[in-house]
Motif scaffolding. Structure first.
Motif, PDB file in Angstrom:
ATOM      1  N   ILE A 144       0.844  -1.204   0.000  1.00  0.00           N
ATOM      2  CA  ILE A 144       0.000   0.000   0.000  1.00  0.00           C
ATOM      3  C   ILE A 144       0.875   1.247   0.000  1.00  0.00           C
ATOM      4  CG2 ILE A 144      -1.631   1.347   1.381  1.00  0.00           C
ATOM      5  CD1 ILE A 144      -2.885  -1.298   2.284  1.00  0.00           C
ATOM      6  N   GLN A 145       1.920   1.262   0.845  1.00  0.00           N
ATOM      7  CA  GLN A 145       2.818   2.422   0.892  1.00  0.00           C
ATOM      8  C   GLN A 145       3.612   2.564  -0.405  1.00  0.00           C
ATOM      9  OE1 GLN A 145       2.690   4.731   3.300  1.00  0.00           O
ATOM     10  NE2 GLN A 145       1.015   3.474   4.076  1.00  0.00           N
ATOM     11  N   GLY A 149       1.386   4.222  -2.810  1.00  0.00           N
ATOM     12  CA  GLY A 149       1.267   5.643  -2.485  1.00  0.00           C
ATOM     13  C   GLY A 149       2.450   6.452  -2.983  1.00  0.00           C
ATOM     14  N   GLY A 194      -3.223  11.607   0.078  1.00  0.00           N
ATOM     15  CA  GLY A 194      -1.974  11.742   0.807  1.00  0.00           C
ATOM     16  C   GLY A 194      -1.165  12.934   0.369  1.00  0.00           C
ATOM     17  N   PRO A 208       4.379  10.095   3.958  1.00  0.00           N
ATOM     18  CA  PRO A 208       3.071  10.754   3.999  1.00  0.00           C
ATOM     19  C   PRO A 208       2.876  11.476   5.329  1.00  0.00           C
ATOM     20  CG  PRO A 208       2.841   8.380   4.364  1.00  0.00           C
ATOM     21  CD  PRO A 208       4.275   8.617   4.019  1.00  0.00           C
ATOM     22  N   PHE A 253      -3.022   7.615   2.955  1.00  0.00           N
ATOM     23  CA  PHE A 253      -1.767   6.867   3.049  1.00  0.00           C
ATOM     24  C   PHE A 253      -1.034   7.145   4.366  1.00  0.00           C
ATOM     25  CE2 PHE A 253      -2.257   6.806  -1.657  1.00  0.00           C
ATOM     26  CZ  PHE A 253      -2.257   5.427  -1.804  1.00  0.00           C
ATOM     27  N   ASN A 280      -0.162   4.162   7.143  1.00  0.00           N
ATOM     28  CA  ASN A 280       1.274   3.957   7.334  1.00  0.00           C
ATOM     29  C   ASN A 280       1.535   3.514   8.779  1.00  0.00           C
ATOM     30  OD1 ASN A 280       3.999   3.960   6.653  1.00  0.00           O
ATOM     31  ND2 ASN A 280       4.285   6.097   7.242  1.00  0.00           N
TER      32      ASN A 280
END
Length: 489
Positions: free
Chosen positions: A304-305, A308, A323, A331, A336, A340
């Motif tokens: 996911i990060q 982002g 984000g 972020p 995001f 995190n």
């Protein structure tokens, strides 16, 4: 024609490491394991050709490095990430019953292993491509780019990262078949141990780079200034700053809790149906699914990060609700930011003045991190147990096939399954949630060498299991009949 029949010619021909034809002596297993470990350390120091000598780009996996077992800017850039991601995909597909594979069937087992290997290769490419061509996380050397062209250098970097991902896949397979434990576990222990030793003993030239022990020596010898302990500044320096006392306490606490949790178990008595007097016990540990499912949870967060950062690098008009990123590529608000995971005390201790967000934003992020790790830990622990044949049904079959029985119950798989069903599902959920809680707590309080909580949990748990496996191997070497009794070769 089913998908299995269509894919069988490809999946059964996937390159792999040959299994040993007979029993591998314990000393030879140790030799293979040590050899793979040496190769791994060597490869973590083989830097990618084509990168600027002074900069390997942003380490997008920096906060997950201790569980990815890779090294920024080297041929092992992606580490075990693609292997873990492929495992997640297979677990989800298998849990939903979409694969239609019975891992107890030798033919389906070969197909499953081939499919997993193919998915890993695909994931290596899908991870390396955006890293090299889209996000600018591995920039090409300007000098070489001027000579050969930017695209050419990036293609060469991509090829090196791809080859590194394939190498670590086969190193893992060598350890699994010829060594002790698993390659993934071995590489995680190696990476975490490096950071722990560095955090304790490193002699740095700049302030803040030295390990805890050299720092304390400098303070005691008067070579480094330290505020008075009677002031708030002094207490902060003792626990969170130079003294790193909180990191020491957290590391020791996690170590003790994991070792204790590994020893907490419900033992189901067993007796051998054919060998009179032969007895044993089947342990259902508190951390029954082990700590490995935590890798899967963190891998989801990592991806996911990663997404982002790519969006932030390539989408100039990305909405603020998704984000907003600072100059370090982290972020600071938006979706995001909340997804995190917390990585250090300064990210949530707002009174230290290191966080720029409002208190409610910080607490919301902490709450989401706790929920993801606790609930995700429990869910992935269930997936892990079912897909690794550790569930009640698979375990009942293993007990019957080994010739053992549960005293006082009929020799029937269904009966054994009902007995095991009283313990395994509940312990799996509780253990998965407990490990998730410990991982977040370790991140929030900090650890020696800034090792992530998940990485520390994994290292301690894997080391403990490795010790148990080595002890079992030594016992089997001393008493070969035991190997035959329990189905070994």
């Amino acid at each position: 024609m089913s998908w299995k029949e269509a894919a069988e010619p490809v999946l059964t021909r996937m390159p792999g490491v040959t299994r040993p034809e007979g029993h591998v002596p314990f000393k030879r297993k140790l030799a293979w394991t040590a050899g793979v470990l040496i190769v791994y350390f060597f490869l973590t120091n083989v830097f990618l050709w084509g990168l600027p000598s002074a900069d390997a780009g942003q380490d997008i996996f920096g906060q997950f490095r201790s569980i990815l077992a890779g090294s920024q800017g080297t041929i092992l850039q992606v580490g075990i990430g693609p292997i873990v991601t492929a495992s997640i995909v297979l677990q989800l597909l298998g849990g939903a019953g979409l694969l239609g594979l019975d891992t107890s069937d030798p033919r389906d087992q070969v197909l499953y292993q081939g499919l997993q290997k193919l998915l890993v290769i695909v994931m290596v490419a899908l991870t390396a491509f955006p890293m090299v061509f889209l996000g600018g996380f591995l920039p090409a050397s300007p000098e070489l780019a001027a000579i050969y062209g930017q695209t050419t250098i990036q293609t060469i970097i991509f090829a090196q990262v791809f080859v590194g991902g394939i190498i670590i896949l086969f190193l893992d397979e060598i350890v699994s078949k010829w060594g002790v434990g698993s390659g993934i576990g071995l590489f995680i222990i190696a990476g975490v141990s490096q950071r722990l030793i560095g955090g304790l003993f490193a002699w740095g030239g700049l302030p803040g780079e030295a390990g805890i022990i050299p720092t304390w020596f400098s303070i005691l010898l008067g070579q480094a200034s330290f505020p008075s302990l009677l002031t708030g500044e002094g207490l902060q320096a003792l626990f969170l700053g130079q003294g790193a006392l909180l990191a020491i306490i957290t590391t020791v606490f996690i170590f003790v809790v994991v070792v204790y949790a590994e020893s907490v178990r419900v033992e189901i008595p067993l007796s051998h149906a054919r060998v009179k007097g032969a007895r044993g016990r089947f342990p259902v540990k508190l951390i029954y699914a082990s700590v490995l499912p935590m890798i899967l949870v963190r891998a989801v967060q990592m991806n996911i990060q990663f997404l982002g950062r790519i969006l932030n690098a390539r989408w100039a008009g990305m909405p603020a609700w998704l984000g907003i990123y600072n100059d370090q590529g982290q972020p600071v608000s938006g979706l995001f930011y909340y997804l995190n995971p917390i990585q250090a005390p300064g990210e949530w201790m707002w009174w230290l003045g290191e966080a720029s967000q409002a208190v409610w934003q910080i607490m919301l992020r902490v709450g989401i991190d706790l929920a993801v790790m606790i609930i995700g830990g429990a869910i992935f622990a269930i997936f892990w147990v079912e897909t690794t044949d550790m569930g009640p049904e698979a375990t009942a079959k293993q007990i019957q096939n080994s010739g053992m029985q549960i005293p006082g119950f009929r020799q029937n798989i269904g009966v054994y399954e009902k007995v095991l069903d009283r313990y395994i599902p509940q312990v799996t959920v509780i253990g998965g949630a407990l490990v998730g809680l410990l991982a977040v707590m370790a991140n929030m309080l900090g650890t020696i060498g800034a090792v992530s909580g998940t990485g520390l949990l994994l290292a301690v748990s894997i080391t403990y299991k490795l010790y148990e496996e080595i002890a079992e191997e030594q016992l089997m070497e001393m008493h070969p009949m035991m190997r035959q009794m329990f189905g070994g070769r």
